[in-house]
Design a protein around this motif. Structure first.
Motif, PDB file in Angstrom:
ATOM      1  N   PHE A 153      -1.558 -43.812  12.555  1.00  0.00           N
ATOM      2  CA  PHE A 153      -0.946 -43.578  11.250  1.00  0.00           C
ATOM      3  C   PHE A 153      -1.822 -42.700  10.354  1.00  0.00           C
ATOM      4  O   PHE A 153      -2.997 -42.471  10.640  1.00  0.00           O
ATOM      5  CB  PHE A 153      -0.732 -44.925  10.526  1.00  0.00           C
ATOM      6  CG  PHE A 153       0.152 -45.888  11.257  1.00  0.00           C
ATOM      7  CD1 PHE A 153       1.523 -45.840  11.105  1.00  0.00           C
ATOM      8  CD2 PHE A 153      -0.393 -46.836  12.108  1.00  0.00           C
ATOM      9  CE1 PHE A 153       2.341 -46.731  11.783  1.00  0.00           C
ATOM     10  CE2 PHE A 153       0.415 -47.729  12.786  1.00  0.00           C
ATOM     11  CZ  PHE A 153       1.789 -47.672  12.616  1.00  0.00           C
ATOM     12  N   GLY A 154      -1.235 -42.254   9.249  1.00  0.00           N
ATOM     13  CA  GLY A 154      -2.034 -41.796   8.134  1.00  0.00           C
ATOM     14  C   GLY A 154      -2.618 -43.017   7.454  1.00  0.00           C
ATOM     15  O   GLY A 154      -1.899 -43.984   7.181  1.00  0.00           O
ATOM     16  N   VAL A 155      -3.908 -43.012   7.189  1.00  0.00           N
ATOM     17  CA  VAL A 155      -4.605 -44.209   6.714  1.00  0.00           C
ATOM     18  C   VAL A 155      -5.217 -43.945   5.339  1.00  0.00           C
ATOM     19  O   VAL A 155      -5.776 -42.877   5.084  1.00  0.00           O
ATOM     20  CB  VAL A 155      -5.698 -44.622   7.719  1.00  0.00           C
ATOM     21  CG1 VAL A 155      -6.570 -45.735   7.157  1.00  0.00           C
ATOM     22  CG2 VAL A 155      -5.050 -45.073   9.026  1.00  0.00           C
ATOM     23  N   GLU A 168      -5.526 -38.661   8.470  1.00  0.00           N
ATOM     24  CA  GLU A 168      -4.384 -38.664   9.384  1.00  0.00           C
ATOM     25  C   GLU A 168      -4.830 -39.076  10.785  1.00  0.00           C
ATOM     26  O   GLU A 168      -5.675 -38.431  11.390  1.00  0.00           O
ATOM     27  CB  GLU A 168      -3.731 -37.272   9.423  1.00  0.00           C
ATOM     28  CG  GLU A 168      -2.377 -37.245  10.101  1.00  0.00           C
ATOM     29  CD  GLU A 168      -1.327 -38.084   9.391  1.00  0.00           C
ATOM     30  OE1 GLU A 168      -0.522 -38.735  10.080  1.00  0.00           O
ATOM     31  OE2 GLU A 168      -1.312 -38.096   8.138  1.00  0.00           O
ATOM     32  N   LYS A 169      -4.292 -40.187  11.290  1.00  0.00           N
ATOM     33  CA  LYS A 169      -4.574 -40.686  12.648  1.00  0.00           C
ATOM     34  C   LYS A 169      -6.071 -40.651  12.975  1.00  0.00           C
ATOM     35  O   LYS A 169      -6.500 -39.958  13.901  1.00  0.00           O
ATOM     36  CB  LYS A 169      -3.760 -39.892  13.672  1.00  0.00           C
ATOM     37  CG  LYS A 169      -2.258 -40.060  13.477  1.00  0.00           C
ATOM     38  CD  LYS A 169      -1.434 -39.293  14.475  1.00  0.00           C
ATOM     39  CE  LYS A 169       0.045 -39.505  14.219  1.00  0.00           C
ATOM     40  NZ  LYS A 169       0.914 -38.669  15.045  1.00  0.00           N
ATOM     41  N   PRO A 170      -6.868 -41.405  12.210  1.00  0.00           N
ATOM     42  CA  PRO A 170      -8.325 -41.353  12.397  1.00  0.00           C
ATOM     43  C   PRO A 170      -8.759 -41.932  13.741  1.00  0.00           C
ATOM     44  O   PRO A 170      -8.228 -42.953  14.185  1.00  0.00           O
ATOM     45  CB  PRO A 170      -8.851 -42.207  11.239  1.00  0.00           C
ATOM     46  CG  PRO A 170      -7.727 -43.148  10.925  1.00  0.00           C
ATOM     47  CD  PRO A 170      -6.462 -42.378  11.184  1.00  0.00           C
ATOM     48  N   TYR A 204       3.555 -28.682   6.173  1.00  0.00           N
ATOM     49  CA  TYR A 204       3.004 -29.032   4.862  1.00  0.00           C
ATOM     50  C   TYR A 204       3.093 -30.553   4.718  1.00  0.00           C
ATOM     51  O   TYR A 204       4.190 -31.104   4.628  1.00  0.00           O
ATOM     52  CB  TYR A 204       3.757 -28.292   3.758  1.00  0.00           C
ATOM     53  CG  TYR A 204       3.600 -26.797   3.879  1.00  0.00           C
ATOM     54  CD1 TYR A 204       2.529 -26.138   3.264  1.00  0.00           C
ATOM     55  CD2 TYR A 204       4.487 -26.043   4.646  1.00  0.00           C
ATOM     56  CE1 TYR A 204       2.360 -24.765   3.399  1.00  0.00           C
ATOM     57  CE2 TYR A 204       4.328 -24.667   4.785  1.00  0.00           C
ATOM     58  CZ  TYR A 204       3.261 -24.038   4.166  1.00  0.00           C
ATOM     59  OH  TYR A 204       3.092 -22.686   4.312  1.00  0.00           O
ATOM     60  N   GLU A 205       1.945 -31.203   4.752  1.00  0.00           N
ATOM     61  CA  GLU A 205       1.882 -32.663   4.861  1.00  0.00           C
ATOM     62  C   GLU A 205       1.824 -33.313   3.482  1.00  0.00           C
ATOM     63  O   GLU A 205       1.057 -32.883   2.614  1.00  0.00           O
ATOM     64  CB  GLU A 205       0.644 -33.081   5.658  1.00  0.00           C
ATOM     65  CG  GLU A 205       0.418 -32.320   6.955  1.00  0.00           C
ATOM     66  CD  GLU A 205       1.366 -32.710   8.071  1.00  0.00           C
ATOM     67  OE1 GLU A 205       2.177 -33.634   7.871  1.00  0.00           O
ATOM     68  OE2 GLU A 205       1.297 -32.082   9.143  1.00  0.00           O
ATOM     69  N   ILE A 206       2.577 -34.380   3.306  1.00  0.00           N
ATOM     70  CA  ILE A 206       2.550 -35.094   2.033  1.00  0.00           C
ATOM     71  C   ILE A 206       1.182 -35.750   1.823  1.00  0.00           C
ATOM     72  O   ILE A 206       0.685 -35.848   0.692  1.00  0.00           O
ATOM     73  CB  ILE A 206       3.696 -36.123   1.942  1.00  0.00           C
ATOM     74  CG1 ILE A 206       3.941 -36.531   0.482  1.00  0.00           C
ATOM     75  CG2 ILE A 206       3.456 -37.334   2.816  1.00  0.00           C
ATOM     76  CD1 ILE A 206       4.518 -35.458  -0.385  1.00  0.00           C
ATOM     77  N   THR A 207       0.539 -36.166   2.919  1.00  0.00           N
ATOM     78  CA  THR A 207      -0.801 -36.759   2.775  1.00  0.00           C
ATOM     79  C   THR A 207      -1.804 -35.737   2.260  1.00  0.00           C
ATOM     80  O   THR A 207      -2.690 -36.066   1.459  1.00  0.00           O
ATOM     81  CB  THR A 207      -1.276 -37.349   4.114  1.00  0.00           C
ATOM     82  OG1 THR A 207      -1.057 -36.397   5.154  1.00  0.00           O
ATOM     83  CG2 THR A 207      -0.556 -38.631   4.455  1.00  0.00           C
TER      84      THR A 207
END
Length: 321
Positions: A153-155, A168-170, A204-207
């Motif tokens: 996931f985005g964390v 993002e996906k750490p 273009y990522e919201i995170t």
């Protein structure tokens, strides 16, 4: 500048639902039925989003559509059937969530808004988080959920209530708080989007946009959500969500079934099913299914016939490749 609430929950706040995706992991069914309209427990998926927004007093809603625009407009019309007012904008090409949000700028104007991913289903509502966003005056509050495997996931890395970094996906997560597809934004976000660079995958990522808000010194908060959250985008997750919504019970609506019916079966209105047995499956409204064997862990639509069992698959007889 926070939400403009006066005497009620988020009065004047708007809703933006992202619903432009093709739902390719649910092909071929989503070739025929746009994913946001795909029935979940015999209700279109987007109806659950409408419920959650209305709980917060939000009835002025914009849906960001894509190639599905005509079907979406035809199915949902102006929203009055659901006690809401719907607008539509079209994302011209799929370039990520932050790109999609940009098309709603004229609709939102100077108001605050809730951003909702159209394929998400939640176990309970967000009124307490809406109030927290409103009271805090923050630029952004994100719903996050503790998860067992943050690498998917985005964390959000947090200090107290504040988000200090998004990853993002750490590979080596510093937090177990996954971004859970629900965002409250003030108008500060519009300042960020024009100069946002694309990510490594060209979107273009919201995170990334939220990270810019953090880097600019804006207050960005985490709202920790402890109920269930489903992404309905795969066969497994779709059927899992269906079972949750029906509380594990069978749900038939004006349908005809000949065969042994097991657990977790949903059959839509006007469908007919002939089989030896069926379990853990969804048959869409109007489907005509004839199977000389068992049906298990499947989504079936249109005319479907098989000389043997059907398992672990998605079929729609009206789809021509």
């Amino acid at each position: 500048m926070g939400a403009s609430g006066k005497g009620g929950i988020l009065t004047g706040m708007k809703g933006v639902i992202l619903a432009a995706g093709k739902g390719s992991r649910l092909y071929p069914v989503t070739h025929i039925i746009p994913k946001p309209l795909l029935p979940m427990a015999n209700r279109p998926t987007l109806h659950y989003a409408f419920d959650r927004l209305k709980e917060m007093g939000i009835t002025d809603i914009c849906i960001v559509v894509g190639e599905n625009e005509n079907q979406m407009r035809e199915a949902l019309k102006d929203g009055s059937d659901y006690g809401i007012k719907l607008s539509y904008v079209k994302q011209t090409e799929p370039k990520g969530l932050a790109h999609a949000v940009g098309f709603a700028k004229d609709f939102v104007g100077d108001d605050s808004f809730v951003l909702y991913l159209g394929d998400a289903i939640y176990g309970s509502g967000f009124t307490e988080f809406a109030k927290r966003f409103q009271e805090s005056g923050c630029a952004n509050l994100n719903i996050v959920k503790p998860v067992d495997d943050p690498t998917r996931f985005g964390v959000a890395n947090v200090e107290g209530e504040r988000i200090v970094k998004l990853v993002e996906k750490p590979k080596n997560p510093e937090s177990n708080l996954a971004m859970a597809g629900m965002y409250f934004f003030g108008p500060q976000i519009w300042r960020v989007l024009p100069d946002l660079p694309p990510s490594a995958r060209g979107e273009y990522e919201i995170t990334d946009a939220i990270q810019v808000l953090i880097d600019q010194g804006e207050t960005v908060l985490a709202g920790v959500y402890n109920d269930v959250w489903f992404d309905t985008g795969t066969l497994d997750s779709y059927l899992e969500t269906s079972a949750f919504l029906t509380k594990g019970q069978n749900l038939f609506e004006n349908a005809e079934v000949r065969g042994n019916v097991g657990q977790q079966v949903v059959i839509g209105s006007g469908a007919t099913v002939e089989c030896e047995s069926i379990e853990d499956s969804v048959v869409l409204p109007g489907a005509k299914v004839q199977v000389k064997g068992a049906i298990r862990h499947a989504i079936l639509g249109g005319p479907v016939s098989s000389e043997g069992s059907i398992e672990n698959t998605i079929l729609h007889g009206d789809y021509q490749a």
